[in-house]
Scaffold this motif. Sequence first.
Motif, short mmCIF file in Angstrom:
data_model
loop_
_atom_site.label_atom_id
_atom_site.label_comp_id
_atom_site.label_asym_id
_atom_site.label_seq_id
_atom_site.Cartn_x
_atom_site.Cartn_y
_atom_site.Cartn_z
N LEU A 115 4.83 6.83 -55.69
CA LEU A 115 4.19 7.50 -56.82
C LEU A 115 3.97 6.53 -57.97
O LEU A 115 2.89 6.48 -58.58
N ILE A 163 -3.82 3.04 -60.84
CA ILE A 163 -4.95 3.78 -61.40
C ILE A 163 -4.99 3.66 -62.92
O ILE A 163 -5.99 3.27 -63.50
N THR A 223 16.05 14.49 -62.51
CA THR A 223 14.82 14.60 -61.72
C THR A 223 14.21 13.21 -61.67
O THR A 223 14.68 12.30 -62.34
N LEU A 253 11.34 12.62 -62.77
CA LEU A 253 10.29 12.56 -63.79
C LEU A 253 10.43 11.42 -64.80
O LEU A 253 9.45 10.74 -65.06
N PHE A 270 2.25 7.21 -65.33
CA PHE A 270 0.97 7.88 -65.45
C PHE A 270 0.37 7.68 -66.83
O PHE A 270 -0.76 8.06 -67.08
N PHE A 275 -17.90 4.66 -66.75
CA PHE A 275 -16.99 4.97 -65.67
C PHE A 275 -17.53 4.45 -64.34
O PHE A 275 -16.79 4.00 -63.47
N THR A 315 -15.71 2.07 -61.71
CA THR A 315 -15.39 2.36 -60.32
C THR A 315 -16.20 1.54 -59.33
O THR A 315 -15.69 1.12 -58.30
N LYS A 374 20.07 12.79 -54.97
CA LYS A 374 18.85 12.19 -55.51
C LYS A 374 18.99 10.68 -55.63
O LYS A 374 18.07 10.00 -56.07
N LYS A 384 -16.38 6.51 -56.26
CA LYS A 384 -15.96 7.37 -57.35
C LYS A 384 -15.21 8.57 -56.79
O LYS A 384 -14.15 8.96 -57.29
N MET A 395 -11.76 7.75 -55.64
CA MET A 395 -10.87 7.55 -56.78
C MET A 395 -10.40 8.90 -57.32
O MET A 395 -9.23 9.10 -57.58
N MET A 396 -11.37 9.81 -57.51
CA MET A 396 -11.02 11.12 -58.05
C MET A 396 -10.03 11.82 -57.13
O MET A 396 -9.04 12.37 -57.58
N LEU A 407 -7.99 10.50 -55.03
CA LEU A 407 -6.70 9.81 -55.11
C LEU A 407 -5.93 10.25 -56.35
O LEU A 407 -4.75 10.57 -56.29
N ALA A 408 -6.67 10.29 -57.47
CA ALA A 408 -6.00 10.67 -58.73
C ALA A 408 -5.48 12.10 -58.62
O ALA A 408 -4.36 12.39 -59.02
N THR A 432 -2.30 12.26 -56.45
CA THR A 432 -1.08 11.82 -57.10
C THR A 432 -0.62 12.81 -58.14
O THR A 432 0.57 13.11 -58.25
N LEU A 433 -1.57 13.38 -58.89
CA LEU A 433 -1.18 14.37 -59.87
C LEU A 433 -0.55 15.57 -59.20
O LEU A 433 0.44 16.11 -59.65
N ALA A 445 0.94 15.65 -56.29
CA ALA A 445 2.26 15.30 -55.78
C ALA A 445 3.27 15.36 -56.89
O ALA A 445 4.39 15.82 -56.73
N LEU A 446 2.85 14.87 -58.05
CA LEU A 446 3.75 14.85 -59.18
C LEU A 446 4.18 16.26 -59.55
O LEU A 446 5.37 16.54 -59.73
N PHE A 467 6.52 17.61 -57.02
CA PHE A 467 7.85 17.03 -57.09
C PHE A 467 8.55 17.43 -58.36
O PHE A 467 9.75 17.66 -58.37
N GLY A 468 7.77 17.50 -59.43
CA GLY A 468 8.37 17.91 -60.68
C GLY A 468 8.98 19.28 -60.52
O GLY A 468 10.13 19.53 -60.88
N THR A 525 11.99 19.15 -57.93
CA THR A 525 13.22 18.48 -58.26
C THR A 525 13.84 18.96 -59.55
O THR A 525 14.96 18.63 -59.85
N LYS A 526 13.10 19.76 -60.30
CA LYS A 526 13.71 20.27 -61.52
C LYS A 526 14.83 21.20 -61.10
O LYS A 526 14.65 22.04 -60.25
#
Lengths: 282, 426, 309
Positions: free
Chosen positions: A84, A91, A142, A144, A151, A185, A189, A227, B2, B5-6, B8-9, B12-13, B15-16, B19-20, B23-24
């Motif tokens: 991650l 990016i 966590t 985080l 990010f 942009f 890219t 963890k 493009k 990329m989008m 992929l972004a 990842t978001l 997944a975050l 996971f957030g 795992t909280k």
Amino acid sequence: MNRKQTDLAKRLVLNLFIIALALGMLYPILWLLGASFKPSNRIFTEVSIWPSVATLDNYREGWRGIGIVGFDTFFKNSFVICILSALANAIFCSLTAFAFARLKFKGKNLWFALMMITLMLPSHVTTIPRYIMFRRMGWINTFLPIVVPKFFATDAFFIFLLVQFIRGLPRDIDESATIDGCSKFGIYTRIIMPLTVPALITTLLFSFLWTWDDFFNQLLYLTSPNKYTVPMGLRLFLDSSGMSSWGPMFAMSVLSLIPAFILFFSLQKYFVRGIATTGIKG
Amino acid sequence: MKKTMMVLALITLGALVLFGAGTKETKAADSDVTTIRWAYWGSGQRVEISQKAIDIYQSRHPNIRVNPEVSGGAGDHFVKVDTQLAGGNGPDIIQVGGNIPDYADVLLDFFPHAGKEINLSVIDPSAIDSGTIAGRLVGISTGVNMPALVYNKSLVERIGAPLPKTAMSYAEFKEYLRVLKGKLPAGIYPMQDIGVLSSNSTPFGYWSRYNGTPLYDAATMSTDVRPADGQRYLELFAEYRREGLVPPADIAAGYAENNADTSMVIAGKAVIGFLWTNMLSGYQAATTDELAFIELPGAAETNALWQPPSQFYAVNKDSKNIAETVKFIDFLVNDPEAAFVLGSDRGTPASSTARAAGSASPADQKVIDYMNVAGPHSSAETDHVPNDTEFNSTLYLIYQRVAFGQITPAQGGQQIYELLLRMIGK
Amino acid sequence: MMNLSKKRRLQENLGSYMFLVPWLIGFFLLTLYPMGYSLYLSFTRFNIRTPPQWIGLNNYLVMFKGTETLSRDERFLNSMWVTFRFVFISVPVKLVFALVVAMLMNKKLRLIGLYRALYYIPTLLGGSVAIAVLWRRLFASDGLLNMILHTIFGLTNLPAWISNPTYALYTLILLAVWQFGSPMIIFLAGLQQIPREYYEASAVDGAGPIRQFFAITLPSLSPIIFFNFVMQMISAFQSFTQAFIVSGGSGGPLDSTMFYSLYLYIKGFGFSEMGYASAMAWVLLIIIAVLTAISFKSSGTLVSYGSGE
């Protein structure tokens, strides 16, 4: 000797030299490998690299980790965090680097200087305020606190790296693209990113490796053993009261090197392929 | 491009977020389960046995969960605990060691809980004393530990030297070192230079007790040590160095002596070294030679040895589950079943009910044998000098300056004295 | 007319700032507060367990001059000296190695992929505890180096490199140089951006490898060389992990390996003087910032960016 033979001889000498130097650099790693196969009570008493009594016990025992949690969990956690982080860095640091390297805006120099300054403060003194901050957000225990900053491009190292790479690319390709009606942009890219693939791959690789090794933050923020990450697992083998399990620790250290090694090996063709040179002509 | 990329972004978001969320820590869905956080340092064996003790307790009390927060070494442990305390997020049980005075202000007083959540009557009075600071019992001893000298029995037999007596005077001890030197090959020394121990205050503390001038008295906030005492200590080892009874400074410094891997004895380069009793099983496991204990010289005449608690179980004053936490500590310290699984890993138990449970390994037996001899040669522990860490670190530096010949023992003695005053005054 | 161009410039700025948004958020929320707090702490006495107490410039005074109650902190000045020596020796040597090996690795030899990996392995070991053990194996009084020097060259009375105050720092410098893998990779990546056509064209003009190096490689690589130099310098000043594990956290023997960051760590977490540690951090930041600014200023003449900036 004819031309072909001198060439061959030169190549041979070069190869031998490289190997000899590499072996010299590698002695410590070979020792580590040897130690991982020695029983714990012989590791520090024997001098030679080769185990007099070889055993797989260290690997078996080491894998079990600390009993309640094993290295399968540690590896999984490390992978999640590192992948991650690496993707986020690639990016978002490149987005930021593009702005600094190619775009015009007021205050650019000020922001760039501030970004560089964030690199210069030793991280130990921001430990406590950051901890307080993350605690207020409820992010303790966590992943985080470790991943989210990536990010937001907080790893200025990669921003600076990408800036330098992008600045090395000729500006006229940007200009011709703009004339063709390409948006900012779009330039980012379609033009700049493909040309900085070596630097991006470098970012991915180093992000992964450095996050993997970031023991201190992992220690602070991950409090439940389930963890824990690989470096934390390794440190758990070393008890300051003398009850250390050296054999298993070395065995797991060897295993810990393997993902990094594989990653490096598979990615390296990206920073040696001549991708960057395409597209410059015409 | 493009599009990839989008995508992929977004991935990842996503997944975050996943996971957030995953795992909280889900706020305790069952609000009748009390969770206790136990922060300690240790590895391998200690983690396993601690977990066994936790399992026993949890099976008896289904509404309690104990979460261990383990760090490998004491160093990591304190960095983490300190940061957590600063963030208002300290664990419930904090393991501390000789630095307990530095933490006294943030720890709970056990005395009000005596007879209710914890039974103090079965614990040795000296153990209670050592955990009492300014009238508050802030730490329960996990068990007793003693300073000792460890020697490589197999090596002594190999070179054909006589085995050392367990109790010797300084004169006899020096003689013995000379005998060893006569029989040892070059490169192996009779004794490691004790001064390279990073917790230098232990051997120096012993020396002060031997001389009758203890390091520190908490009641009067003063020290009996004078520059001349420090000087004699440094000269003692300078003499050993001159005669080759301990290695020269740079060789000695190559062994940090905080673990089996940095031990000169384990490396086979010294016959005798310093060791705390509860480290014996770890050291023995690191070598195929047999190890055994002798007392520090002069203990028999002066009762200069002491039986400090190995560690303390302490409770965070701001803990949200004080009653349950204290009960758990009562279990760890007094319960025979707990004592049996915990063994002497954190010291030989100071609670009579725990001792009744008995213990297992041969290394542990050696420890008990040693304590049977050395126990009677001990007296009440000296108070710890405040600012423990800095005291040790600077004392170590001063010792090294003398060892490397940068300053004389006289100057070293003076610096030690000034250091003591500075630490007390801080 | 005025209005239109102003509007366009605003739009231009806004469009550019869009790219900067993630970094800006990160800077203000995640970085500025901790940095600001640490600056505040540098003017306090803070033992972590009780709230900070304001003591003004006291910490800074103790570092450089001493106050009526405390004498000047000699260990602090020593740590600066140790660190300066480390930085100004290890960084140039490391960079030279990295560049030379990167150029070697850029060739088409068989097994070149394997070689590159082999040279990168030391960096992979990073700050693992295994390194400390290994380094002691090599440089102890009875370590591998002395064994070689004794048996092959017949030298006697060899020092214990790693535990001798005169030499210990050099073992750490060697460790830093040994881990040149990271700048090497970056140089490799940089070498890829140099169009092969430049070399081919110059070869046609009769230029040999040395001429090509100075005329093509060095100038084209100069942004990367500059990057590596600045980054290696910044990180060398903050070097901590290797000194911590090799010296066992002591900075010894005789504080000869007491790097600035190590002393900072010991002061902050070991002696519980977090205020003093914060002051040390800001002093270091200023030093690094000044040196970096100087580097940037002087890079104008040395660094050439292909984009004609």
